[in-house]
Design a protein around this motif. Structure first.
Motif, short mmCIF file in Angstrom:
data_model
loop_
_atom_site.label_atom_id
_atom_site.label_comp_id
_atom_site.label_asym_id
_atom_site.label_seq_id
_atom_site.Cartn_x
_atom_site.Cartn_y
_atom_site.Cartn_z
N TRP A 165 11.79 114.51 22.74
CA TRP A 165 11.47 113.25 22.08
C TRP A 165 12.76 112.42 22.07
O TRP A 165 13.47 112.35 21.07
CB TRP A 165 10.97 113.49 20.67
CG TRP A 165 9.68 114.27 20.61
CD1 TRP A 165 8.81 114.50 21.62
CD2 TRP A 165 9.13 114.93 19.46
NE1 TRP A 165 7.73 115.24 21.18
CE2 TRP A 165 7.91 115.52 19.86
CE3 TRP A 165 9.53 115.06 18.14
CZ2 TRP A 165 7.11 116.26 18.99
CZ3 TRP A 165 8.74 115.78 17.25
CH2 TRP A 165 7.53 116.37 17.68
N HIS A 167 13.19 109.08 22.91
CA HIS A 167 13.13 107.63 22.65
C HIS A 167 12.72 107.43 21.18
O HIS A 167 11.60 107.78 20.78
CB HIS A 167 12.13 106.96 23.60
CG HIS A 167 12.48 107.17 25.04
ND1 HIS A 167 11.89 108.16 25.82
CD2 HIS A 167 13.36 106.54 25.85
CE1 HIS A 167 12.40 108.11 27.03
NE2 HIS A 167 13.29 107.13 27.08
N GLN A 227 4.48 97.71 14.29
CA GLN A 227 3.96 97.25 15.57
C GLN A 227 5.14 96.90 16.47
O GLN A 227 5.67 95.79 16.45
CB GLN A 227 3.05 96.03 15.38
CG GLN A 227 2.35 95.59 16.66
CD GLN A 227 1.30 96.58 17.11
OE1 GLN A 227 0.40 96.94 16.36
NE2 GLN A 227 1.41 97.03 18.36
N GLY A 229 7.29 98.25 20.48
CA GLY A 229 7.02 98.87 21.77
C GLY A 229 6.87 100.38 21.66
O GLY A 229 6.95 100.96 20.57
N ASP A 230 6.69 101.03 22.79
CA ASP A 230 6.43 102.46 22.79
C ASP A 230 7.70 103.25 22.46
O ASP A 230 8.83 102.80 22.73
CB ASP A 230 5.90 102.90 24.15
CG ASP A 230 5.18 104.25 24.08
OD1 ASP A 230 4.97 104.75 22.95
OD2 ASP A 230 4.85 104.80 25.14
N TYR A 231 7.51 104.43 21.88
CA TYR A 231 8.60 105.32 21.51
C TYR A 231 8.02 106.72 21.35
O TYR A 231 6.80 106.91 21.30
CB TYR A 231 9.27 104.85 20.21
CG TYR A 231 8.32 104.74 19.04
CD1 TYR A 231 8.14 105.80 18.14
CD2 TYR A 231 7.58 103.57 18.82
CE1 TYR A 231 7.27 105.70 17.07
CE2 TYR A 231 6.69 103.47 17.76
CZ TYR A 231 6.54 104.54 16.89
OH TYR A 231 5.66 104.44 15.84
N ASP A 232 8.89 107.73 21.26
CA ASP A 232 8.43 109.11 21.10
C ASP A 232 8.30 109.54 19.66
O ASP A 232 7.39 110.31 19.31
CB ASP A 232 9.41 110.08 21.80
CG ASP A 232 9.47 109.87 23.29
OD1 ASP A 232 8.42 109.52 23.88
OD2 ASP A 232 10.56 110.05 23.87
N THR A 251 1.11 104.56 10.95
CA THR A 251 1.85 103.76 11.93
C THR A 251 0.92 103.20 13.00
O THR A 251 -0.17 103.72 13.23
CB THR A 251 2.94 104.63 12.59
OG1 THR A 251 2.35 105.80 13.15
CG2 THR A 251 3.99 105.03 11.58
N LEU A 253 1.27 103.17 16.25
CA LEU A 253 1.09 104.17 17.31
C LEU A 253 1.02 105.56 16.68
O LEU A 253 1.70 105.83 15.68
CB LEU A 253 2.24 104.10 18.31
CG LEU A 253 2.37 102.83 19.14
CD1 LEU A 253 3.61 102.90 20.02
CD2 LEU A 253 1.12 102.62 20.00
N ARG A 255 2.44 108.53 16.36
CA ARG A 255 3.68 109.20 16.69
C ARG A 255 4.17 110.01 15.47
O ARG A 255 3.90 109.63 14.33
CB ARG A 255 4.76 108.18 17.08
CG ARG A 255 4.41 107.34 18.31
CD ARG A 255 4.41 108.18 19.58
NE ARG A 255 4.20 107.36 20.77
CZ ARG A 255 2.99 107.13 21.30
NH1 ARG A 255 1.91 107.66 20.74
NH2 ARG A 255 2.87 106.37 22.38
#
Length: 391
Positions: A165, A167, A227, A229-232, A251, A253, A255
């Protein structure tokens, strides 16, 4: 017959338990603290964390010391809100106390170290995680049994890297302590090869999740606040525990949450039952009627360090104990799978960092594959080559 009797008497006099009892008084200085309001119905406010750990340490010291005729006593001082520690230090110094558990925040700890008489004491920091106390503000008469923020950040970073993980979305609370932890997390990310793709302050003030409509507000507002960008993994720095507990499951996303809430890096956790820790947990619960906190554990480590040194040396000589604590020969069993010792450069106790979930232990750092020329434990926190202590 008379010769035999004389030999028996000599043997009895030399036996470990036959020596005249000697007493070592260990000081404790704590602060009255108002427990934070509970976030949920299972939270139990604690007002004596730290002190109870020191008390268990004295009981354990006495259990091992009695075979050598050693007796241990805890001299307690608890400061009222806003009270300076000068009188507490003076009274302990007047009583001839050399070793003091300093269960104090960083500002009050610095006051204690500057107080008259403190220069003849060895203080154990069992509360303040501030890296500055191990760096530019380090002292020769100060050891640390509580992990630094750098150690906690490194322990978490190693686990996240081990999980791939890499990012991170770093979410930082509004207080100076939150920013200090965030700085340690940024350093850890750089050190271990993670990338912080989003670094954002937390500005939303969530409604109480226990109110009638609190969960509805949280369910609406937190996705908007997260809200990005993408992340781990969402890494949260919220030492005051004001908002981090609300994040998981809300959240934008799906995650994992890690840091001060969710998957937590800590010096101790109630969920730890490995490496014989159940024995320590059970003894603590019998004494205090609650679970051991990380501050209790740090207080216990401080008092046990003094007792362990006295037992190994078979002496209560303060100078000898101080020298032994700082030597390569000192090692303390701390129920975390490895012997614990103090670093020579900044006085920090080497120790594994527990990676804990809400109900079970997740892992323990240092993680496999993170190597060091001295010990893998020195992959956690400020290493000798980067230390500003003494510079």
């Amino acid at each position: 017959m008379r010769l035999v009797l004389s030999i028996v008497l000599l043997l009895l006099a030399a036996a470990p338990g036959s020596a005249a009892p000697q007493t070592m008084v260990v000081g404790y200085i704590g602060q009255e603290r108002t427990p934070p309001l509970p976030l949920g119905p299972l939270d139990q406010p604690v007002s004596d964390d730290g002190l109870q750990g020191a008390r268990l340490g004295i009981a354990d010291d006495g259990g091992t010391g009695r075979f050598l005729g050693q007796h241990f006593q805890l001299e307690e001082r608890v400061l009222k809100p806003g009270e300076a520690p000068i009188e507490a230090i003076a009274s302990l110094a007047a009583s001839g106390v050399t070793f003091v558990v300093a269960d104090l925040d960083a500002a009050t700890l610095n006051q204690a170290l500057a107080a008259p008489g403190a220069d003849k004491m060895l203080l154990f920091n069992s509360r303040a995680p501030d890296d500055a106390l191990r760096q530019q503000h380090c002292r020769k008469n100060l050891l640390h049994t509580v992990p630094s923020r750098a150690m906690l950040a490194d322990g978490l970073a190693q686990y996240l890297i081990w999980k791939r993980w890499q990012h991170w979305f770093l979410l930082v609370g509004p207080h100076p302590a939150d920013e200090a932890l965030a700085a340690a997390l940024r350093r850890a990310a750089t050190h271990f090869g993670a990338e912080i793709v989003v670094d954002k302050p937390w500005t939303f003030r969530p409604a109480n999740g226990r109110a009638d409509t609190g969960h509805v507000t949280l369910q609406t507002e937190i996705p908007a606040a997260t809200q990005v960008g993408d992340y781990d993994v969402l890494v949260v720095a919220d030492e005051a525990d004001e908002f981090g507990a609300y994040l998981e499951g809300r959240t934008a996303l799906p995650r994992p949450v890690a840091g001060t809430q969710g998957i937590v890096a800590t010096g101790w956790s109630a969920v730890n039952e490995e490496w014989g820790a159940t024995q320590l947990q059970d003894r603590f619960r019998k004494q205090a009627g609650r679970w051991m906190t990380a501050y209790d554990y740090a207080g216990w480590l401080a008092v046990r360090s003094v007792g362990e040194a006295a037992t190994r040396l078979r002496s209560l000589d303060a100078s000898a104990i101080t020298a032994y604590l700082r030597s390569d020969g000192f090692l303390l069993a701390g129920f975390k799978g490895q012997g614990l010792s103090f670093r020579s450069w900044d006085g920090q106790m080497r120790q594994p960092i527990l990676i804990a979930g809400p109900r079970l232990l997740v892992s323990s750092s240092p993680q496999p594959g993170f190597l060091h020329q001295r010990t893998p434990l020195d992959t956690l926190g400020i290493d000798l080559e980067e230390s500003a202590c003494g510079s």
